[in-house]
Design an enzyme around this catalytic site. Structure first.
Site, short mmCIF file in Angstrom:
data_model
loop_
_atom_site.label_atom_id
_atom_site.label_comp_id
_atom_site.label_asym_id
_atom_site.label_seq_id
_atom_site.Cartn_x
_atom_site.Cartn_y
_atom_site.Cartn_z
N ALA A 255 0.74 -1.22 -0.01
CA ALA A 255 -0.14 -0.07 -0.13
C ALA A 255 0.65 1.38 0.03
O ALA A 255 1.15 1.71 1.01
CB ALA A 255 -0.81 0.05 1.25
N ASP A 431 5.50 1.63 2.77
CA ASP A 431 4.28 0.82 2.94
C ASP A 431 3.52 1.31 3.84
O ASP A 431 3.74 1.29 5.25
CB ASP A 431 4.97 -0.47 3.15
CG ASP A 431 3.79 -1.59 2.96
OD1 ASP A 431 2.55 -1.27 3.00
OD2 ASP A 431 4.12 -2.85 2.79
N HIS A 432 2.04 1.89 3.51
CA HIS A 432 1.28 2.41 4.63
C HIS A 432 0.80 1.20 5.61
O HIS A 432 -0.02 1.69 6.51
CB HIS A 432 0.18 3.34 3.91
CG HIS A 432 -0.44 4.05 4.68
ND1 HIS A 432 -0.40 4.26 6.18
CD2 HIS A 432 -1.04 5.45 4.26
CE1 HIS A 432 -1.03 5.39 6.44
NE2 HIS A 432 -1.19 6.14 5.30
N ARG A 433 0.98 0.05 5.02
CA ARG A 433 0.36 -0.87 6.15
C ARG A 433 1.25 -1.08 7.41
O ARG A 433 0.79 -1.82 8.38
CB ARG A 433 0.67 -2.38 5.11
CG ARG A 433 -0.34 -2.49 4.21
CD ARG A 433 -0.01 -3.70 3.30
NE ARG A 433 1.39 -3.87 3.16
CZ ARG A 433 1.82 -5.23 2.75
NH1 ARG A 433 0.99 -6.26 2.79
NH2 ARG A 433 3.36 -5.31 2.45
#
Length: 458
Positions: A255, A431-433
């Site tokens: 993400a 990575d926005h996760r």
């Protein structure tokens, strides 16, 4: 006796390799340590040498197919030895994706390969036809491999001029600009002549006639270079396909969000000038990149989640203690990312020397697999080419990648006045996760603070 040579483990954790090309065919005679195949593993193209001398009886796998480590690769007929080391096994016949190439698939009159000379069979046949001793030829191909053009060049007037290593479109461009391709050295993959090589040589083609009218309308080229509809086809294989697989996996999985900020590099450049004499004493070229790496590892110490990977199956974020910083290197074979092991334990001069050494190995196609494994964070330096902004793709399974953009002088407001400073845009894709936007902003603020006060780096 028959000797079965199996694909060796050429890198830690390696389980398979993709055959890029064979340097031999059934019926050829090979010598010990002579390369028999080029195998692609984790974006490293490695030549596999023969452990023995003998005649090729069987090859397992075709270019593009994958071979498991310790699975049969080639069978040789070895003379002067007693009991066979190993016989072809049933597993070899069942090896997925590794189709045996039978002896009757190649003419029996295949030319014998000469001792310690790296050249394709067709090049050896040409050398025999022209009466050229390959031992006297200097190869200009990868790892010193002798090409057809090398053989013809040595033969001189006695041979037919070698065709230019260029696509039909490039040939047509050269013709329209009056550029002689035979005098050019290609800068593309495999020394192929590309458009920029032709255009760079175009000013040399002076005194061309201006009387000929320019062709009207667009020119669509076929493989023969004529004005008809058509296209050139380039194999989608080897490192290019490996890059595509990895980039596609990243885009499907991560993400990704990109955060952009600007950094005042004026103090870094001043400190670099101050340290250059010491770097010269050590025979080191000191660029600004080691300063970036040094600032990065200090920032990662404060923001360890950016130096991690996500194991979704286990439901765990794995925070790495080691800081192995990958440096993206553009090479003829494609974009390759070796990493500096333990970058946080190196000073500026050590980082500069390691960056230069890794880049040289990549561009010479001599990088080892271990240098491509175990990276924890990647830097891609786009600046020397140009550009203000980029959206780099995270080097999966890492969490973030930093893109360095063009370094240029800009007018900046400082203390109510305008002053010229050396500025650079930094683009952080994350990575926005695993990390949030606020984390990314604070990460960049810390990185920029270190760079704008570079004495903290030494």
């Amino acid at each position: 006796m028959d000797f079965e040579f199996k694909l060796p483990d050429i890198g830690e954790g390696l389980v398979e390799g993709e055959i890029v090309k064979w340097f031999v065919k059934v019926g050829d005679t090979v010598t010990e340590h002579q390369p028999v195949a080029s195998v692609l593993t984790d974006k490293a193209e490695v030549e596999i040498p023969s452990p023995k001398s003998g005649k090729v009886l069987k090859l397992f796998g075709k270019p593009g197919q994958k071979i498991q480590v310790h699975a049969p690769l080639i069978v040789l007929s070895v003379t002067g030895e007693g009991k066979p080391d190993a016989a072809p096994t049933a597993a070899a016949k069942k090896q997925p994706g590794a189709t045996p190439i039978a002896a009757n698939a190649t003419p029996s009159a295949a030319p014998r390969r000469q001792v310690d000379v790296s050249a394709a069979p067709m090049v050896r046949k040409l050398a025999t036809t022209l009466g050229v001793d390959l031992a006297s030829v200097t190869g200009t191909g990868p790892q010193g491999r002798i090409l057809e053009s090398d053989v013809r060049a040595l033969k001189g007037d006695g041979g037919t001029p070698a065709p230019a290593n260029a696509t039909a479109a490039v040939r047509a461009l050269a013709s329209s600009l009056g550029v002689n391709l035979s005098g050019l050295t290609g800068t593309g993959p495999g020394r192929r002549i590309v458009e920029s090589d032709v255009r760079g040589a175009a000013p040399k083609a002076e005194h061309r006639s201006n009387s000929a009218p320019a062709p009207a309308g667009p020119l669509i080229l076929t493989s023969a270079g004529s004005a008809q509809s058509g296209a050139d086809k380039v194999p989608f294989a080897g490192i290019r396909r490996k890059i595509a697989e990895k980039m596609s996996l990243s885009k499907r999985t991560v993400a990704d969000v990109t955060h952009v900020d600007e950094c005042d590099m004026t103090a870094v450049l001043a400190l670099r000038e101050e340290l250059k004499p010491e770097a010269l004493k050590r025979n080191i070229k000191l660029t600004f990149l080691p300063f970036i790496v040094r600032a990065l590892v200090k920032t990662l110490a404060e923001f360890p989640m950016f130096n991690s990977s996500l194991d979704e199956s286990a439901g765990e974020i794995i925070v790495k203690r080691e800081k192995n910083i990958g440096i993206a290197v553009a090479a003829p074979q494609g974009l390759v990312v070796p990493n500096i092991k333990g970058a946080d334990g190196r000073d500026l001069f050590g980082l500069a020397a390691e960056i230069a050494a890794l880049a040289e190995k990549v561009r010479g196609n001599k990088i080892d697999v271990a240098s491509l494994q175990g990276g924890t964070f990647t830097i891609t330096n786009i600046g020397p080419i140009g550009g203000l902004y980029a959206n780099p793709i995270v080097n999966h399974p890492e969490v973030a990648i930093l893109a360095l953009m063009k370094l240029q002088k800009r007018p900046m407001v400082r203390e109510g006045g305008i002053i010229i400073r050396d500025m650079m845009n930094l683009c952080l894709t994350f990575d926005h996760r695993v990390v949030d936007g606020a984390d990314a902003a604070n990460f960049m603020n810390t990185l920029i603070r270190h760079l704008e006060n570079p004495r903290t780096l030494i």
